[in-house]
Scaffold this motif. Structure first.
Motif, PDB file in Angstrom:
ATOM      1  N   GLY A   1     -51.372  40.424  18.680  1.00 52.43           N
ATOM      2  CA  GLY A   1     -50.308  40.431  19.875  1.00 52.43           C
ATOM      3  C   GLY A   1     -49.278  39.248  19.576  1.00 52.43           C
ATOM      4  O   GLY A   1     -49.617  38.234  18.718  1.00 52.43           O
ATOM      5  N   SER A   2     -47.947  39.408  20.142  1.00 51.80           N
ATOM      6  CA  SER A   2     -47.163  38.383  19.994  1.00 51.80           C
ATOM      7  C   SER A   2     -47.569  37.044  20.778  1.00 51.80           C
ATOM      8  O   SER A   2     -47.182  36.105  20.598  1.00 51.80           O
ATOM      9  CB  SER A   2     -45.713  38.616  20.595  1.00 51.80           C
ATOM     10  N   ASP A   3     -48.660  37.571  21.769  1.00 51.92           N
ATOM     11  CA  ASP A   3     -49.132  36.361  22.617  1.00 51.92           C
ATOM     12  C   ASP A   3     -49.973  35.331  21.519  1.00 51.92           C
ATOM     13  O   ASP A   3     -49.921  34.141  21.941  1.00 51.92           O
ATOM     14  CB  ASP A   3     -50.347  37.045  23.688  1.00 51.92           C
TER      15      ASP A   3
ATOM     16  N   VAL B   1     -36.765  33.500  19.418  1.00 57.51           N
ATOM     17  CA  VAL B   1     -36.106  34.743  19.966  1.00 57.51           C
ATOM     18  C   VAL B   1     -37.245  35.751  20.051  1.00 57.51           C
ATOM     19  O   VAL B   1     -37.480  36.479  19.075  1.00 57.51           O
ATOM     20  CB  VAL B   1     -34.897  34.981  19.286  1.00 57.51           C
ATOM     21  N   ASP B   2     -37.522  36.082  21.324  1.00 58.38           N
ATOM     22  CA  ASP B   2     -38.545  37.154  21.490  1.00 58.38           C
ATOM     23  C   ASP B   2     -38.134  38.435  21.726  1.00 58.38           C
ATOM     24  O   ASP B   2     -37.448  38.474  22.695  1.00 58.38           O
ATOM     25  CB  ASP B   2     -39.498  36.565  22.638  1.00 58.38           C
ATOM     26  N   GLU B   3     -38.132  39.113  20.811  1.00 56.15           N
ATOM     27  CA  GLU B   3     -37.457  40.561  20.805  1.00 56.15           C
ATOM     28  C   GLU B   3     -38.373  41.633  20.885  1.00 56.15           C
ATOM     29  O   GLU B   3     -38.326  42.775  20.318  1.00 56.15           O
ATOM     30  CB  GLU B   3     -36.565  40.840  19.384  1.00 56.15           C
ATOM     31  N   ALA B   4     -39.311  41.445  21.969  1.00 54.14           N
ATOM     32  CA  ALA B   4     -40.296  42.394  22.403  1.00 54.14           C
ATOM     33  C   ALA B   4     -39.790  43.962  22.515  1.00 54.14           C
ATOM     34  O   ALA B   4     -40.283  44.931  22.068  1.00 54.14           O
ATOM     35  CB  ALA B   4     -41.349  42.266  23.254  1.00 54.14           C
ATOM     36  N   TYR B   5     -38.560  43.858  23.057  1.00 55.88           N
ATOM     37  CA  TYR B   5     -37.802  45.094  23.497  1.00 55.88           C
ATOM     38  C   TYR B   5     -36.453  45.658  22.639  1.00 55.88           C
ATOM     39  O   TYR B   5     -35.978  46.142  23.102  1.00 55.88           O
ATOM     40  CB  TYR B   5     -37.285  44.933  25.104  1.00 55.88           C
ATOM     41  N   ILE B   6     -36.434  44.887  21.438  1.00 57.14           N
ATOM     42  CA  ILE B   6     -35.312  45.005  20.606  1.00 57.14           C
ATOM     43  C   ILE B   6     -34.828  46.511  20.414  1.00 57.14           C
ATOM     44  O   ILE B   6     -33.536  46.930  20.311  1.00 57.14           O
ATOM     45  CB  ILE B   6     -35.500  44.355  19.314  1.00 57.14           C
TER      46      ILE B   6
ATOM     47  N   GLN C   1     -41.548  40.046  17.473  1.00 55.92           N
ATOM     48  CA  GLN C   1     -41.303  41.486  17.791  1.00 55.92           C
ATOM     49  C   GLN C   1     -42.720  42.001  17.949  1.00 55.92           C
ATOM     50  O   GLN C   1     -43.692  41.113  17.813  1.00 55.92           O
ATOM     51  CB  GLN C   1     -40.729  42.285  16.676  1.00 55.92           C
ATOM     52  N   THR C   2     -42.974  43.206  18.272  1.00 53.08           N
ATOM     53  CA  THR C   2     -44.477  43.488  18.713  1.00 53.08           C
ATOM     54  C   THR C   2     -44.557  44.951  18.283  1.00 53.08           C
ATOM     55  O   THR C   2     -43.517  45.837  18.486  1.00 53.08           O
ATOM     56  CB  THR C   2     -44.766  43.275  20.127  1.00 53.08           C
ATOM     57  N   PHE C   3     -45.635  45.409  18.043  1.00 55.66           N
ATOM     58  CA  PHE C   3     -46.195  46.879  17.880  1.00 55.66           C
ATOM     59  C   PHE C   3     -46.280  47.516  19.345  1.00 55.66           C
ATOM     60  O   PHE C   3     -46.842  48.782  19.343  1.00 55.66           O
ATOM     61  CB  PHE C   3     -47.299  47.046  17.018  1.00 55.66           C
ATOM     62  N   SER C   4     -46.467  46.563  20.637  1.00 57.28           N
ATOM     63  CA  SER C   4     -46.978  47.300  21.786  1.00 57.28           C
ATOM     64  C   SER C   4     -45.955  47.717  22.413  1.00 57.28           C
ATOM     65  O   SER C   4     -46.280  48.672  23.351  1.00 57.28           O
ATOM     66  CB  SER C   4     -47.297  46.037  22.697  1.00 57.28           C
ATOM     67  N   LYS C   5     -44.676  48.182  22.141  1.00 53.09           N
ATOM     68  CA  LYS C   5     -43.538  48.923  23.129  1.00 53.09           C
ATOM     69  C   LYS C   5     -43.217  50.001  22.183  1.00 53.09           C
ATOM     70  O   LYS C   5     -43.570  51.077  22.507  1.00 53.09           O
ATOM     71  CB  LYS C   5     -42.406  48.011  23.188  1.00 53.09           C
TER      72      LYS C   5
HETATM   73  N1  PMP Z   1     -43.017  39.070  24.772  1.00 53.47           N
HETATM   74  C1  PMP Z   1     -42.493  39.869  25.664  1.00 53.47           C
HETATM   75  C2  PMP Z   1     -40.903  39.577  26.379  1.00 53.47           C
HETATM   76  C3  PMP Z   1     -43.396  40.829  26.524  1.00 53.47           C
HETATM   77  O1  PMP Z   1     -42.982  41.454  27.578  1.00 53.47           O
HETATM   78  C4  PMP Z   1     -44.536  40.914  26.131  1.00 53.47           C
HETATM   79  C5  PMP Z   1     -45.557  42.107  26.598  1.00 53.47           C
HETATM   80  N2  PMP Z   1     -45.324  42.544  27.964  1.00 53.47           N
HETATM   81  C6  PMP Z   1     -45.102  40.321  25.032  1.00 53.47           C
HETATM   82  C7  PMP Z   1     -44.059  39.374  24.353  1.00 53.47           C
HETATM   83  C8  PMP Z   1     -46.452  40.345  24.409  1.00 53.47           C
HETATM   84  O2  PMP Z   1     -46.546  41.503  23.580  1.00 53.47           O
HETATM   85  P1  PMP Z   1     -48.013  41.862  22.647  1.00 53.47           P
HETATM   86  O3  PMP Z   1     -48.445  42.722  23.285  1.00 53.47           O
HETATM   87  O4  PMP Z   1     -47.447  41.889  21.370  1.00 53.47           O
HETATM   88  O5  PMP Z   1     -49.011  40.367  22.786  1.00 53.47           O
END
Ligand code: PMP
Length: 348
Positions: free
Chosen positions: A79-81, A178-183, A205-209
């Motif tokens: 996770g990006s976490d 720069v957290d681009e989770a929603y890019i 970035q993330t594979f979660s979205k």
């Molecule tokens: N960054 C942002 C801005 C998020 O909203 C989230 C999850 N809600 C994350 C990171 C975490 O992503 P991941 O599931 O990859 O840990």
């Protein structure tokens, strides 16, 4: 001027990272008796008895092509976490250094800093949810090692000023994340195009979205190779499990599925905005570059509780500074959005 050596925690410079026999050995082998695995097989039909590739080479190769970066500019986290946590642990000395965040923003920057005993300096966004550059520069001090910028921002949903972020990259001598989770849902381009220009930039970035793989736990950090090397040295050796690596490869080979889901989510976002804007209870719908919408209403808590009673869960952000009165609503499928709209129409 950014110099990695200046912000890397000094004890990490001498750190001997964990290494396996398979790191040390580069030839071909048929028999692996080095890692105390179960040589017979697995307790399930599929075979997962061997440790996965600690550097996720196949995934990175494929990802590099899609993201137009080099494989050695990629770090993969659980996770990006996990990337957030490792970035803080790489650069911030507990009880000494600080990170800056721009609230209202994603919660884990503060939580991770807290766990690591690293101070958090909060520089709130302006009332229209943008970067307060003057305040931000005024709050940077010699112990500020990392600034977290969520773009598009969660929970507000908007994109932040690119010129402000660029000025920060040019003037701040620590790391800018720069957290681009929603890019994928945004109308602007990714900051990955600046990777070669700014050695202090980390794009997450993330594979979660957009990819729809939240349960796999796979996050990406893109940065200069020097930063990636640091993250690789301090990560747990097998942080990305074998199943996740396989499934990620599968997803990356079918990028069009992700693109179709993104297009559909963007359509649904417009539909939901339309449906919400017809409701009397809704005072304001904030512009969204993400897969959720921030909505201000007169009595958000009552609406939230009512929806729970109707078995619909949204996120109450009404206690968050600058989000007073707001619910954050994720864009669902048409059927889900329709139920939400009907329930809200029936509210009295
Ligand atoms: N960054 C942002 C801005 C998020 O909203 C989230 C999850 N809600 C994350 C990171 C975490 O992503 P991941 O599931 O990859 O840990």
């Amino acid at each position: 001027m950014f110099e990695l050596d200046k912000i890397l925690r000094s004890h990490l410079k001498e750190l001997e990272p964990y290494s396996s026999a398979r790191d040390e050995f580069s030839g071909e082998a048929r028999i692996f008796l080095d890692a105390n695995e179960n040589a017979i097989g697995s307790a399930i039909t599929e075979q997962y008895n061997r440790y996965p590739d600690p550097y996720q080479r196949l995934v990175k190769e494929k990802l590099a092509g899609i993201k137009k970066v080099k494989p050695d500019q990629i770090f993969l986290g659980n996770g990006s976490d996990e990337a957030i946590d490792l970035i803080i642990r790489a650069f911030c000395e507990p009880l000494e250094d600080n990170v800056i965040i721009l609230p209202p923003t994603y919660g884990m920057y503060k939580v991770s800093a807290g766990i690591n005993n690293v101070a958090v300096v909060q520089v709130p966004l302006t009332a229209d949810f943008n970067i307060d550059e003057t305040a931000l520069f005024a709050h940077i001090n010699a112990n500020t090692k990392v600034i977290f910028i969520c773009n598009p921002n969660n929970p507000t949903g908007n994109a932040l000023s690119e010129t402000s972020i660029i000025r920060l990259l040019e003037q701040f001598s620590g790391c800018v994340v720069v957290d681009e989770a929603y890019i994928d849902f945004a109308s602007h381009e990714s900051f990955t195009r600046y990777l070669d220009k700014y050695p202090n930039l980390i794009v997450m970035q993330t594979f979660s979205k957009a990819w729809g793989l939240a349960a796999l736990r796979l996050g990406m950090a893109f940065a200069h190779t020097a930063i990636i090397n640091v993250l690789n040295r301090i990560k747990p050796p097998y942080n990305i499990n074998g199943l996740t690596q396989e499934k990620a490869l599968q997803a990356l080979s079918n990028e069009s599925i992700k693109n179709t889901m993104v297009a559909s989510t963007l359509q649904e976002r417009e539909w939901l905005i339309g449906a919400l804007s017809e409701l009397e209870m809704v005072q304001k719908i904030y512009p969204s570059d993400a897969n959720f919408i921030l909505v201000r209403m007169e009595d958000p808590k009552a609406v939230y509780t009512y929806l729970i009673g109707e078995m619909v869960v949204v996120r109450d952000r009404s206690n968050v500074h600058l989000c007073e009165g707001c619910l954050r609503i994720t864009v669902g499928t048409r059927a889900e959005n329709d139920v939400l709209a009907q329930k809200l129409r029936a509210w009295s």
